[in-house]
Motif scaffolding. Structure first.
Motif, PDB file in Angstrom:
ATOM      1  N   LEU A  15       0.835  -1.211   0.000  1.00 13.30           N
ATOM      2  CA  LEU A  15       0.000   0.000   0.000  1.00 13.30           C
ATOM      3  C   LEU A  15       0.866   1.256   0.000  1.00 13.30           C
ATOM      4  CD1 LEU A  15      -2.740   1.397   0.101  1.00 13.30           C
ATOM      5  CD2 LEU A  15      -2.733   1.122   2.581  1.00 13.30           C
ATOM      6  N   ILE A  19       0.793   3.903  -2.937  1.00 12.20           N
ATOM      7  CA  ILE A  19       0.470   5.321  -2.734  1.00 12.20           C
ATOM      8  C   ILE A  19       1.588   6.206  -3.298  1.00 12.20           C
ATOM      9  CG2 ILE A  19       0.205   7.119  -0.960  1.00 12.20           C
ATOM     10  CD1 ILE A  19      -1.332   5.056   0.733  1.00 12.20           C
ATOM     11  N   GLY A  22       1.146   6.330  -6.929  1.00 17.83           N
ATOM     12  CA  GLY A  22      -0.016   7.176  -7.243  1.00 17.83           C
ATOM     13  C   GLY A  22       0.311   8.654  -7.102  1.00 17.83           C
ATOM     14  N   ALA A  23       1.030   8.967  -6.022  1.00 12.37           N
ATOM     15  CA  ALA A  23       1.390  10.372  -5.782  1.00 12.37           C
ATOM     16  C   ALA A  23       2.311  10.872  -6.890  1.00 12.37           C
ATOM     17  CB  ALA A  23       2.076  10.493  -4.423  1.00 12.37           C
ATOM     18  N   MET A  25       2.441   9.692  -9.962  1.00 13.75           N
ATOM     19  CA  MET A  25       1.656   9.812 -11.196  1.00 13.75           C
ATOM     20  C   MET A  25       0.797  11.065 -11.186  1.00 13.75           C
ATOM     21  SD  MET A  25       0.656   5.803 -11.440  1.00 13.75           S
ATOM     22  CE  MET A  25      -1.028   6.229 -11.676  1.00 13.75           C
ATOM     23  N   GLY A  26       0.137  11.303 -10.032  1.00 17.61           N
ATOM     24  CA  GLY A  26      -0.710  12.497  -9.924  1.00 17.61           C
ATOM     25  C   GLY A  26       0.109  13.771 -10.051  1.00 17.61           C
ATOM     26  N   SER A  31       0.744   9.053 -16.554  1.00 18.10           N
ATOM     27  CA  SER A  31      -0.094   7.918 -16.147  1.00 18.10           C
ATOM     28  C   SER A  31       0.310   6.604 -16.834  1.00 18.10           C
ATOM     29  CB  SER A  31      -1.574   8.230 -16.389  1.00 18.10           C
ATOM     30  OG  SER A  31      -1.770   8.567 -17.736  1.00 18.10           O
ATOM     31  N   THR A  34       0.121   3.554 -14.645  1.00 18.69           N
ATOM     32  CA  THR A  34      -1.171   3.187 -14.039  1.00 18.69           C
ATOM     33  C   THR A  34      -1.336   1.679 -13.810  1.00 18.69           C
ATOM     34  OG1 THR A  34      -2.253   5.148 -14.911  1.00 18.69           O
ATOM     35  CG2 THR A  34      -3.695   3.344 -14.292  1.00 18.69           C
ATOM     36  N   HIS A  37       0.744   0.760 -10.760  1.00 19.92           N
ATOM     37  CA  HIS A  37       0.122   1.328  -9.552  1.00 19.92           C
ATOM     38  C   HIS A  37      -1.137   0.539  -9.177  1.00 19.92           C
ATOM     39  CE1 HIS A  37      -2.007   4.264  -7.019  1.00 19.92           C
ATOM     40  NE2 HIS A  37      -3.019   4.193  -7.866  1.00 19.92           N
ATOM     41  N   ALA A  38      -2.007   0.297 -10.170  1.00 21.62           N
ATOM     42  CA  ALA A  38      -3.278  -0.374  -9.893  1.00 21.62           C
ATOM     43  C   ALA A  38      -3.029  -1.766  -9.305  1.00 21.62           C
ATOM     44  CB  ALA A  38      -4.103  -0.480 -11.184  1.00 21.62           C
ATOM     45  N   ASN A  41      -1.577  -1.981  -5.775  1.00 24.12           N
ATOM     46  CA  ASN A  41      -2.649  -1.798  -4.787  1.00 24.12           C
ATOM     47  C   ASN A  41      -3.624  -2.975  -4.748  1.00 24.12           C
ATOM     48  OD1 ASN A  41      -2.180   0.748  -3.479  1.00 24.12           O
ATOM     49  ND2 ASN A  41      -2.536   1.717  -5.443  1.00 24.12           N
ATOM     50  N   LEU A  42      -3.882  -3.592  -5.922  1.00 28.02           N
ATOM     51  CA  LEU A  42      -4.920  -4.634  -5.968  1.00 28.02           C
ATOM     52  C   LEU A  42      -4.355  -6.027  -5.666  1.00 28.02           C
ATOM     53  CD1 LEU A  42      -6.850  -3.164  -9.009  1.00 28.02           C
ATOM     54  CD2 LEU A  42      -7.549  -3.104  -6.614  1.00 28.02           C
ATOM     55  N   THR A  46      -4.810  -4.985  -1.597  1.00 26.42           N
ATOM     56  CA  THR A  46      -6.196  -5.456  -1.425  1.00 26.42           C
ATOM     57  C   THR A  46      -6.264  -6.967  -1.206  1.00 26.42           C
ATOM     58  OG1 THR A  46      -6.820  -3.664  -2.897  1.00 26.42           O
ATOM     59  CG2 THR A  46      -8.517  -5.262  -2.412  1.00 26.42           C
TER      60      THR A  46
HETATM   61  C1  HEM Z   1      -2.997   8.471  -2.090  1.00 28.16           C
HETATM   62  C2  HEM Z   1      -3.158   7.352  -2.759  1.00 28.16           C
HETATM   63  C3  HEM Z   1      -3.379   7.263  -4.260  1.00 28.16           C
HETATM   64  C4  HEM Z   1      -3.079   8.155  -5.259  1.00 28.16           C
HETATM   65  C5  HEM Z   1      -2.422   9.505  -5.144  1.00 28.16           C
HETATM   66  C6  HEM Z   1      -3.525   7.553  -6.498  1.00 28.16           C
HETATM   67  C7  HEM Z   1      -3.394   8.114  -7.759  1.00 28.16           C
HETATM   68  C8  HEM Z   1      -3.797   7.556  -8.938  1.00 28.16           C
HETATM   69  C9  HEM Z   1      -3.628   8.141 -10.258  1.00 28.16           C
HETATM   70  C10 HEM Z   1      -2.971   9.488 -10.528  1.00 28.16           C
HETATM   71  C11 HEM Z   1      -4.142   7.284 -11.163  1.00 28.16           C
HETATM   72  C12 HEM Z   1      -4.152   7.442 -12.700  1.00 28.16           C
HETATM   73  C13 HEM Z   1      -5.438   8.053 -13.147  1.00 28.16           C
HETATM   74  C14 HEM Z   1      -5.392   8.243 -14.677  1.00 28.16           C
HETATM   75  O1  HEM Z   1      -4.453   8.847 -15.164  1.00 28.16           O
HETATM   76  O2  HEM Z   1      -6.285   7.716 -15.345  1.00 28.16           O
HETATM   77  C15 HEM Z   1      -4.664   6.139 -10.436  1.00 28.16           C
HETATM   78  C16 HEM Z   1      -5.277   5.035 -11.008  1.00 28.16           C
HETATM   79  C17 HEM Z   1      -5.718   3.941 -10.306  1.00 28.16           C
HETATM   80  N1  HEM Z   1      -5.634   3.731  -8.950  1.00 28.16           N
HETATM   81 FE1  HEM Z   1      -4.837   5.003  -7.614  1.00 28.16          FE
HETATM   82  N2  HEM Z   1      -4.081   6.322  -6.232  1.00 28.16           N
HETATM   83  C18 HEM Z   1      -4.016   6.106  -4.877  1.00 28.16           C
HETATM   84  C19 HEM Z   1      -4.434   4.997  -4.191  1.00 28.16           C
HETATM   85  C20 HEM Z   1      -5.038   3.886  -4.758  1.00 28.16           C
HETATM   86  C21 HEM Z   1      -5.493   2.712  -4.022  1.00 28.16           C
HETATM   87  C22 HEM Z   1      -5.381   2.542  -2.500  1.00 28.16           C
HETATM   88  C23 HEM Z   1      -6.026   1.844  -4.932  1.00 28.16           C
HETATM   89  C24 HEM Z   1      -6.630   0.485  -4.753  1.00 28.16           C
HETATM   90  C25 HEM Z   1      -6.802  -0.137  -3.597  1.00 28.16           C
HETATM   91  C26 HEM Z   1      -5.904   2.486  -6.246  1.00 28.16           C
HETATM   92  C27 HEM Z   1      -6.323   1.921  -7.419  1.00 28.16           C
HETATM   93  C28 HEM Z   1      -6.212   2.525  -8.656  1.00 28.16           C
HETATM   94  C29 HEM Z   1      -6.684   1.897  -9.881  1.00 28.16           C
HETATM   95  C30 HEM Z   1      -7.384   0.545 -10.008  1.00 28.16           C
HETATM   96  C31 HEM Z   1      -6.375   2.786 -10.923  1.00 28.16           C
HETATM   97  C32 HEM Z   1      -6.663   2.591 -12.414  1.00 28.16           C
HETATM   98  C33 HEM Z   1      -8.038   3.162 -12.690  1.00 28.16           C
HETATM   99  C34 HEM Z   1      -8.364   3.083 -14.165  1.00 28.16           C
HETATM  100  O3  HEM Z   1      -8.126   2.060 -14.807  1.00 28.16           O
HETATM  101  O4  HEM Z   1      -8.829   4.113 -14.676  1.00 28.16           O
HETATM  102  N3  HEM Z   1      -5.284   3.702  -6.095  1.00 28.16           N
HETATM  103  N4  HEM Z   1      -4.441   6.332  -9.089  1.00 28.16           N
END
Ligand code: HEM
Ligand code: HEM
Length: 124
Positions: A15, A19, A22-23, A25-26, A31, A34, A37-38, A41-42, A46
């Protein structure tokens, strides 16, 4: 070895890494990572947390060889799969080189989940 504790701790390590991805990427607007990252987390947080909770809650589920095989197949499979995916997406290793390794790692994760299911059918 306490399977529940090991899954829960490993899951939360994923996790933190998830995170951080994700941070990044954001913050960067990049991305391309992605899928990494996904699945950190999964497949990492998860699923491992779910396994950890179930091994704690269901009496006898954490006993014997099956839980240990499940734990190690999942750990090794997920770690190498995500590392490989990261190397491929960032262009550090060619897709043609790493591609054939993925089915082996997916097979390891899948075998672990089959053992998990067998154990559930026996004890849940
Ligand atoms: C502070 C924590 C997190 C940040 C900053 C973050 C940030 C991001 C960002 C920037 C994206 C890309 C969005 C895009 O460009 O389309 C993303 C996608 C994704 N994140 Fe996170 N995330 C975080 C936590 C999590 C957690 C805890 C999970 C799952 C338990 C998760 C699951 C996903 C999934 C599945 C996608 C892909 C979604 C898609 O296919 O459109 N993220 N996240
Ligand atoms: C070894 C196991 C797995 C493999 C090989 C796998 C493979 C894949 C692939 C190839 C994609 C498409 C990525 C793309 O088009 O960029 C994907 C997307 C996705 N998978 Fe998985 N997956 C696995 C496990 C899981 C699990 C366990 C979950 C949920 C608990 C999950 C949730 C998702 C989600 C939400 C997406 C869309 C996010 C994205 O755009 O990257 N996957 N997966």
């Amino acid at each position: 070895m306490n399977i529940s504790r090991s899954f829960l701790i490993a899951g939360s390590v994923y996790l933190i890494v998830g995170i951080l991805f994700g941070a990044y990427m954001g913050g960067s607007g990049d991305s391309t990572l992605t899928p990494v990252h996904a699945h950190i987390n999964l497949l990492g947080f998860t699923l491992m947390t779910l396994f950890g909770l179930a091994y704690r809650l269901i009496p006898g589920l954490d006993e014997g060889l099956l839980p240990r095989l499940h734990f190690w197949l999942h750990q090794v499979g997920v770690l190498l799969l995500l590392l490989g995916l990261w190397l491929m997406i960032t262009g550090k290793v060619a897709e043609t080189t790493i591609g054939p390794v993925f089915p082996v790692l997916e097979g390891a994760i899948l075998l672990g989940v089959v053992l998990w299911l067998v154990n559930l059918v026996r004890r849940a």
